[in-house]
Design a protein around this motif. Structure first.
Motif, short mmCIF file in Angstrom:
data_model
loop_
_atom_site.label_atom_id
_atom_site.label_comp_id
_atom_site.label_asym_id
_atom_site.label_seq_id
_atom_site.Cartn_x
_atom_site.Cartn_y
_atom_site.Cartn_z
N GLN A 18 -24.05 -43.05 0.37
CA GLN A 18 -24.58 -42.18 1.30
C GLN A 18 -23.13 -41.86 2.54
N ASN A 19 -22.74 -43.45 1.72
CA ASN A 19 -21.21 -43.11 3.59
C ASN A 19 -20.65 -42.49 2.78
N TYR A 20 -19.89 -42.85 2.00
CA TYR A 20 -18.82 -41.85 0.98
C TYR A 20 -18.98 -40.32 1.57
N LEU A 21 -20.26 -39.69 0.85
CA LEU A 21 -20.35 -38.14 1.32
C LEU A 21 -20.92 -37.72 2.41
N GLU A 22 -21.27 -38.90 3.38
CA GLU A 22 -20.83 -38.75 5.27
C GLU A 22 -19.65 -38.01 4.98
N ILE A 23 -19.10 -39.33 4.92
CA ILE A 23 -17.92 -38.94 5.36
C ILE A 23 -16.65 -37.41 4.30
N CYS A 24 -17.56 -37.44 3.61
CA CYS A 24 -16.36 -36.13 2.72
C CYS A 24 -17.20 -34.96 3.93
N ASN A 25 -18.25 -35.04 4.47
CA ASN A 25 -18.84 -34.17 4.72
C ASN A 25 -18.67 -33.63 5.47
N LYS A 26 -17.93 -34.76 6.92
CA LYS A 26 -17.27 -34.31 8.14
C LYS A 26 -16.16 -33.95 7.65
N THR A 29 -16.11 -30.81 6.32
CA THR A 29 -16.51 -28.89 7.74
C THR A 29 -16.78 -28.70 8.73
N GLU A 63 -28.77 -34.80 -1.89
CA GLU A 63 -28.68 -34.57 -0.45
C GLU A 63 -27.69 -34.93 0.77
N ILE A 64 -26.62 -34.73 1.57
CA ILE A 64 -26.13 -35.05 1.87
C ILE A 64 -26.93 -35.39 3.61
#
Length: 64
Positions: A18-26, A29, A63-64
């Motif tokens: 989840q942390n990895y996905l949040e970093i990727c999203n930030k 985007t 979901e991210i």
């Protein structure tokens, strides 16, 4: 691992997913628009994750 077609393949420890996905999203985007301020279109990402020990056929959207 980076690939063409704007995709990323990651090998991530399950507890860090989840942390990895949040970093990727930030980065993909928000931060990119700060670096290249000429990007004015909305950017969104999608993610698919395979289960631990699974294969790419078993990937499912998350979901991210």
């Amino acid at each position: 691992v980076g690939q063409i077609h704007d995709s990323i393949v990651g090998d991530v420890y399950k507890k860090e997913l989840q942390n990895y996905l949040e970093i990727c999203n930030k980065v993909m985007t928000v931060d990119i628009k700060k670096h290249w301020n000429w990007i004015i279109t909305p950017i969104a990402i999608e993610a698919e994750v395979a289960p631990v020990g699974g294969n790419w056929f078993q990937k499912a959207k998350v979901e991210i």
